[in-house]
Design an enzyme around this catalytic site. Structure first.
Site, mmCIF file in Angstrom:
data_model
loop_
_atom_site.group_PDB
_atom_site.id
_atom_site.type_symbol
_atom_site.label_atom_id
_atom_site.label_comp_id
_atom_site.label_asym_id
_atom_site.label_seq_id
_atom_site.Cartn_x
_atom_site.Cartn_y
_atom_site.Cartn_z
ATOM 1 N N HIS A 59 -9.827 6.410 0.843
ATOM 2 C CA HIS A 59 -8.504 5.865 1.211
ATOM 3 C C HIS A 59 -7.441 6.920 0.967
ATOM 4 C CE1 HIS A 59 -5.716 2.721 2.304
ATOM 5 N NE2 HIS A 59 -4.980 2.969 1.226
ATOM 6 N N HIS A 61 -3.459 8.392 2.409
ATOM 7 C CA HIS A 61 -2.264 8.491 3.241
ATOM 8 C C HIS A 61 -1.764 9.916 3.046
ATOM 9 C CE1 HIS A 61 -2.171 4.140 3.810
ATOM 10 N NE2 HIS A 61 -2.172 3.966 2.497
ATOM 11 N N ARG A 82 8.360 1.970 -1.916
ATOM 12 C CA ARG A 82 8.085 1.949 -0.478
ATOM 13 C C ARG A 82 9.260 2.494 0.327
ATOM 14 N NH1 ARG A 82 6.766 -3.340 3.228
ATOM 15 N NH2 ARG A 82 8.954 -3.728 2.740
ATOM 16 N N TYR A 121 -1.125 5.163 10.117
ATOM 17 C CA TYR A 121 -0.283 4.212 10.844
ATOM 18 C C TYR A 121 1.012 4.809 11.382
ATOM 19 C CZ TYR A 121 1.761 3.748 6.125
ATOM 20 O OH TYR A 121 2.303 3.986 4.886
ATOM 21 N N HIS A 203 -3.335 -3.047 8.629
ATOM 22 C CA HIS A 203 -2.536 -2.590 7.488
ATOM 23 C C HIS A 203 -2.558 -3.617 6.367
ATOM 24 C CE1 HIS A 203 0.983 -2.022 4.932
ATOM 25 N NE2 HIS A 203 0.748 -0.730 5.124
ATOM 26 N N ARG A 206 0.284 -9.201 6.102
ATOM 27 C CA ARG A 206 1.705 -9.365 6.419
ATOM 28 C C ARG A 206 2.120 -8.506 7.611
ATOM 29 N NH1 ARG A 206 1.690 -5.915 1.939
ATOM 30 N NH2 ARG A 206 2.825 -3.956 2.265
ATOM 31 N N HIS A 230 -5.614 -3.146 3.637
ATOM 32 C CA HIS A 230 -4.958 -3.335 2.343
ATOM 33 C C HIS A 230 -5.030 -4.825 2.008
ATOM 34 C CE1 HIS A 230 -2.299 0.384 3.267
ATOM 35 N NE2 HIS A 230 -3.184 0.733 2.354
ATOM 36 N N GLU A 233 -2.715 -6.278 -2.746
ATOM 37 C CA GLU A 233 -2.263 -5.253 -3.690
ATOM 38 C C GLU A 233 -1.129 -5.786 -4.558
ATOM 39 O OE1 GLU A 233 -0.623 -0.613 -3.689
ATOM 40 O OE2 GLU A 233 -0.959 -1.672 -1.786
ATOM 41 N N HIS A 267 -7.794 -1.931 -2.596
ATOM 42 C CA HIS A 267 -7.082 -2.415 -3.789
ATOM 43 C C HIS A 267 -7.665 -3.752 -4.259
ATOM 44 C CE1 HIS A 267 -4.312 0.837 -3.267
ATOM 45 N NE2 HIS A 267 -3.811 0.332 -2.150
ATOM 46 N N ASP A 318 -5.493 7.495 -2.263
ATOM 47 C CA ASP A 318 -4.380 6.722 -1.718
ATOM 48 C C ASP A 318 -3.104 7.540 -1.589
ATOM 49 O OD1 ASP A 318 -2.725 4.714 -0.844
ATOM 50 O OD2 ASP A 318 -3.011 3.405 -2.553
#
Length: 445
Positions: A59, A61, A82, A121, A203, A206, A230, A233, A267, A318
């Site tokens: 995993h 990013h 975020r 993404y 993703h 949500r 995900h 988490e 996660h 991650d």
């Protein structure tokens, strides 16, 4: 075609460590693994230390690497972090992303990682306008992995909403294809290569409306491709899912056909007993990212209970606060010790399998992660004479690797029989620190 012979001073062979192991390579695969070879024959490449199967970072990013050292201090939550992450995503272009990812993947090779699962993404230009090549950003990542000499599974990610029933926010417009069907059409153009496989990702519950989850799952099922998501988490995600659908995220995924042996939940931190049973009973994997989970104050996930229920474990770095799969393996055990106040939840060998063979399997590379004939010739060697590893006898191979060594002890990394790291130096990206600095500076500029 890659051919060659390597003499390994010590090698971990899955259940035990052997001295004097000779491996032969042809066409990027191991054709022979011979034990009891006391010295290197003429022409063999000598790798002194302890050789392990290549590590799989399940995993990643890549662009989060630009945040290291800037978001670890101060107060806040995952949600405030975020916003800072979005500010970096806003500045990415295919060119700057390639430069950054090339350096990040080179850093991974220096840490013994031979394969990365890129949870991707950032698809379009800011504002959501597609590039002339709609997959320009994904292609930049695939090229970056090739340039750094590692394998990649591009987990192309569906990201369609900012929350349950909410459209993407301004930052997220470049993540969205508008619908799962449009996402699937774009992804269908991506082609696999010798070093690259194409997988899918949701993703989060949500970010993909419930009535579109099956489209993503069906795309992956049709291609027998890995599917990652995900999962739970943050407790806020669980609360919002309960409010919107009357169930947990895990139950929502199960009800829409997302769970299964080729699926991995990333996660899986805040789960109910029913969630654990659903994941384990379906054979859905779990990717733990302990260094990120502690950095973001996520919590400690129920990894022991998940594995006992039937969920295979893998590991990822991650957000790249740390790039060290040995630390991720060690942290999974040590986190559980803190949570339970008891020791010894996994053997060192089991932790090393999570960082190697089981991680590769989660990324769709089932023929990697072991030093056996027929497997991909991907392996890494750690020093046994550093200040961290000096002392333990070499036969304690898995224990030395997991509980003493770090990424700084990696001396050699071989991918497909080609030496990508030699004596601690990357052979394709000679100055990795400079490459990282230049790429991150370009984003800040």
């Amino acid at each position: 075609m890659t051919r060659g012979t390597y003499w390994l001073e010590h090698a971990w062979l899955g259940t035990n460590t052997e001295p004097g192991v000779l491996v032969e390579v042809a066409d990027g695969r191991l054709t022979a693994v011979r034990t009891g070879v006391p010295s290197a024959p003429p022409g063999a490449e000598v790798l002194r230390g302890l050789t392990l199967p290549g590590l799989a970072n399940a995993h990643s990013h890549a662009f989060h690497r630009a945040l290291r050292g800037t978001v670890q201090v101060g107060s806040g939550t995952f949600w405030t972090w975020r916003e800072v992450m979005y500010s970096v995503a806003d500045r990415l272009t295919p060119q700057t992303y390639h430069a950054l990812a090339r350096a990040v993947y080179a850093e991974m090779a220096l840490a013994g990682i031979t394969c990365v699962g890129e949870f991707h993404y950032v698809h379009h230009a800011p504002g959501g306008t597609p590039y002339a090549d709609p997959n320009a950003m994904g292609e930049a990542l695939i090229a970056a992995a090739a340039d750094a000499g590692v394998r990649i599974t591009l987990l192309d990610t569906a990201y369609l909403s900012s929350g349950f029933g909410e459209p993407p926010n301004d930052h997220q417009l470049r993540f969205s294809d508008g619908s799962a069907e449009a996402w699937a059409e774009r992804c269908a153009v991506l082609k696999e290569r010798d070093h690259a496989r194409i997988g899918a990702a949701i993703h989060s519950v949500r970010a993909v409306p419930a009535d579109q989850l099956a489209t993503v799952a069906g795309w992956a099922e049709e291609r027998r491709a890995p599917l990652h998501v995900h999962l739970s988490e943050q407790t806020a995600e669980n609360d919002a899912c309960l409010a919107a659908h009357g169930c947990t995220p895990t139950r929502l995924l199960a009800d829409h056909g997302v769970l299964g042996p080729r699926t991995t939940g990333v996660h899986s931190t805040h789960l109910t007993d029913e969630d654990i049973a659903l994941l384990g009973g379906s054979g859905t994997g779990t990717c733990m990212c302990p260094t990120t989970e502690r950095d973001l104050a996520d919590g400690i996930g129920p990894a022991v209970a998940l594995q006992r229920a039937g969920s295979p474990l893998s590991l990822g770095s991650d957000s790249h606060a740390v790039i060290d799969l040995l630390e991720e393996a060690r942290a999974m055990e040590l986190n559980e010790r803190l949570r339970t106040r008891t020791r010894g939840h996994w053997t060192a060998a089991a932790l090393l399998r999570a960082a190697s063979a089981d991680g590769h399997a989660a990324l769709g590379w089932e023929n990697a992660g072991s030093l056996t004939p027929g497997a991909l010739a991907d392996f890494t060697t750690i020093a046994l004479d550093s200040v961290r590893t000096a002392g333990p006898v070499p036969r304690l191979g898995a224990e030395t690797a997991v509980f003493a060594a770090s990424a700084a002890d990696v001396r050699h990394t071989v991918v497909g029989g080609r030496q990508v790291v030699r004596d601690g130096v990357h052979t394709l990206v000679p100055d990795v620190p400079q490459a990282l600095s230049a790429a991150i500076e370009a984003l800040r500029g």
